[in-house]
Design a protein around this motif. Structure first.
Motif, PDB file in Angstrom:
ATOM      1  N   MET A  33      50.062  27.859  38.110  1.00 29.76           N
ATOM      2  CA  MET A  33      48.773  27.618  37.480  1.00 29.76           C
ATOM      3  C   MET A  33      48.939  26.713  36.266  1.00 29.76           C
ATOM      4  O   MET A  33      49.924  26.813  35.531  1.00 29.76           O
ATOM      5  CB  MET A  33      48.117  28.944  37.087  1.00 29.76           C
ATOM      6  CG  MET A  33      47.999  29.913  38.256  1.00 29.76           C
ATOM      7  SD  MET A  33      46.893  31.303  37.955  1.00 29.76           S
ATOM      8  CE  MET A  33      45.291  30.498  38.015  1.00 29.76           C
ATOM      9  N   ARG A  34      47.977  25.844  36.083  1.00 27.54           N
ATOM     10  CA  ARG A  34      48.042  24.841  35.024  1.00 27.54           C
ATOM     11  C   ARG A  34      48.163  25.495  33.654  1.00 27.54           C
ATOM     12  O   ARG A  34      47.408  26.401  33.306  1.00 27.54           O
ATOM     13  CB  ARG A  34      46.803  23.949  35.080  1.00 27.54           C
ATOM     14  CG  ARG A  34      46.824  22.793  34.085  1.00 27.54           C
ATOM     15  CD  ARG A  34      45.714  21.793  34.355  1.00 27.54           C
ATOM     16  NE  ARG A  34      44.395  22.390  34.271  1.00 27.54           N
ATOM     17  CZ  ARG A  34      43.563  22.535  35.292  1.00 27.54           C
ATOM     18  NH1 ARG A  34      43.927  22.151  36.505  1.00 27.54           N
ATOM     19  NH2 ARG A  34      42.368  23.066  35.131  1.00 27.54           N
ATOM     20  N   SER A  35      49.129  25.027  32.874  1.00 31.69           N
ATOM     21  CA  SER A  35      49.336  25.552  31.531  1.00 31.69           C
ATOM     22  C   SER A  35      48.242  25.055  30.597  1.00 31.69           C
ATOM     23  O   SER A  35      47.746  23.936  30.736  1.00 31.69           O
ATOM     24  CB  SER A  35      50.704  25.116  31.000  1.00 31.69           C
ATOM     25  OG  SER A  35      50.845  25.458  29.636  1.00 31.69           O
ATOM     26  N   SER A  36      47.868  25.897  29.644  1.00 35.13           N
ATOM     27  CA  SER A  36      46.865  25.508  28.652  1.00 35.13           C
ATOM     28  C   SER A  36      47.478  24.646  27.552  1.00 35.13           C
ATOM     29  O   SER A  36      46.758  24.080  26.729  1.00 35.13           O
ATOM     30  CB  SER A  36      46.231  26.761  28.027  1.00 35.13           C
ATOM     31  OG  SER A  36      47.228  27.573  27.421  1.00 35.13           O
ATOM     32  N   SER A  42      54.238  24.955  34.362  1.00 36.17           N
ATOM     33  CA  SER A  42      53.141  25.719  34.952  1.00 36.17           C
ATOM     34  C   SER A  42      53.401  27.213  34.825  1.00 36.17           C
ATOM     35  O   SER A  42      54.545  27.668  34.845  1.00 36.17           O
ATOM     36  CB  SER A  42      52.991  25.360  36.437  1.00 36.17           C
ATOM     37  OG  SER A  42      52.765  23.983  36.606  1.00 36.17           O
ATOM     38  N   THR A  99      42.402  25.981  38.635  1.00 38.77           N
ATOM     39  CA  THR A  99      43.574  25.827  37.768  1.00 38.77           C
ATOM     40  C   THR A  99      44.881  26.007  38.537  1.00 38.77           C
ATOM     41  O   THR A  99      45.956  25.834  37.973  1.00 38.77           O
ATOM     42  CB  THR A  99      43.535  26.840  36.607  1.00 38.77           C
ATOM     43  OG1 THR A  99      43.564  28.174  37.137  1.00 38.77           O
ATOM     44  CG2 THR A  99      42.273  26.659  35.771  1.00 38.77           C
ATOM     45  N   GLU A 101      47.790  24.886  40.719  1.00 41.50           N
ATOM     46  CA  GLU A 101      48.409  23.587  40.991  1.00 41.50           C
ATOM     47  C   GLU A 101      49.200  23.576  42.296  1.00 41.50           C
ATOM     48  O   GLU A 101      49.523  22.506  42.814  1.00 41.50           O
ATOM     49  CB  GLU A 101      49.333  23.201  39.839  1.00 41.50           C
ATOM     50  CG  GLU A 101      48.608  23.015  38.518  1.00 41.50           C
ATOM     51  CD  GLU A 101      49.540  22.618  37.392  1.00 41.50           C
ATOM     52  OE1 GLU A 101      49.141  21.784  36.561  1.00 41.50           O
ATOM     53  OE2 GLU A 101      50.672  23.150  37.336  1.00 41.50           O
TER      54      GLU A 101
END
Length: 231
Positions: A33-36, A42, A99, A101
């Motif tokens: 999942m896309r990092s903030s 990730s 979100t 990836e």
């Protein structure tokens, strides 16, 4: 007077097609999942449920259970943590499916050590992690070598031919390159005389039987002999 719209009902989905990556996810899948935070790797998570309030089944959200990397835990990354190691936490979250990836594979510790090669999307998990207390389950694991450290599947180790214990090259005063060429090895407790390990070079094709990386070291051999708290 116009009628007020009621709250939209949640619809549970068994699977969901991610159009932006052309992959289908379902419950139990491990995903990236896309990092903030820009520049950070990730996040790794396990899909626990998929839901949508859209009658067409779009705009889905996923309930995930996060995997923590060692550096994200309270104790931080330690010497025995593998480069691809993650901890299954008790931290749940609800995120947009957009979100995600990609999909990945989180192997058991034993399964990971049997992989012929490790890909970018391969990870392994041997601990569950309590994000509030920093506690691990199991809280004790087998340890090896004179340094009494848990096994890092990325590290090469050498096995004593007498007691069958495993040792890191640096802990027995040699290099990784020299350890790969050893024909015979006996630890200090089993050898009556000091060994010149750097000059004990083998020309045998069977040397790999006593020198191993993550591919085939059986951690169960000493699980009952030594134990140390994890974390």
């Amino acid at each position: 007077m116009p009628k007020q719209k009621g709250a939209q009902k949640k619809q549970q989905l068994k699977s969901y097609k991610l159009k932006h990556i052309n992959r289908t996810i379902q419950e139990g899948d491990a995903v990236l999942m896309r990092s903030s935070e820009p520049g950070k790797p990730s996040y790794v998570a396990r899909v626990e449920a998929i839901e949508t309030t859209d009658a067409r089944g779009s705009n889905a959200r996923v309930r995930v259970r996060w995997y923590y990397r060692p550096e994200e835990s309270m104790g931080g990354r330690r010497q025995f943590h593998g480069a691809k190691e993650v901890f299954l936490s008790d931290h749940y979250d609800l995120q947009s499916a957009d979100t995600i990836e990609g999909k990945c594979k989180v192997h058991s510790f034993g399964g990971y050590t049997k992989l012929g090669s490790v890909g970018n999307d391969d990870f392994f998990c041997r601990f569950e992690y309590n994000s509030a207390t920093g506690a691990f389950n199991p809280d004790r694991v087998a340890v090896f070598c004179k340094c009494e450290m848990p096994y890092n599947p990325d590290d090469l180790m050498v096995q004593c031919e007498d007691c069958s214990e495993w040792f890191h090259p640096s802990c027995i005063g040699t290099t990784i390159e020299a350890a790969k060429k050893l024909e015979h090895f006996y630890c200090e407790e089993c050898s009556p005389e000091p060994q010149d390990l750097d000059n004990s070079i083998s020309t045998s094709k069977n040397t790999d039987a006593k020198v191993n990386t993550k591919r085939n070291l059986e951690v169960s051999k000493t699980r009952n002999k030594h134990a140390k708290r994890s974390g």
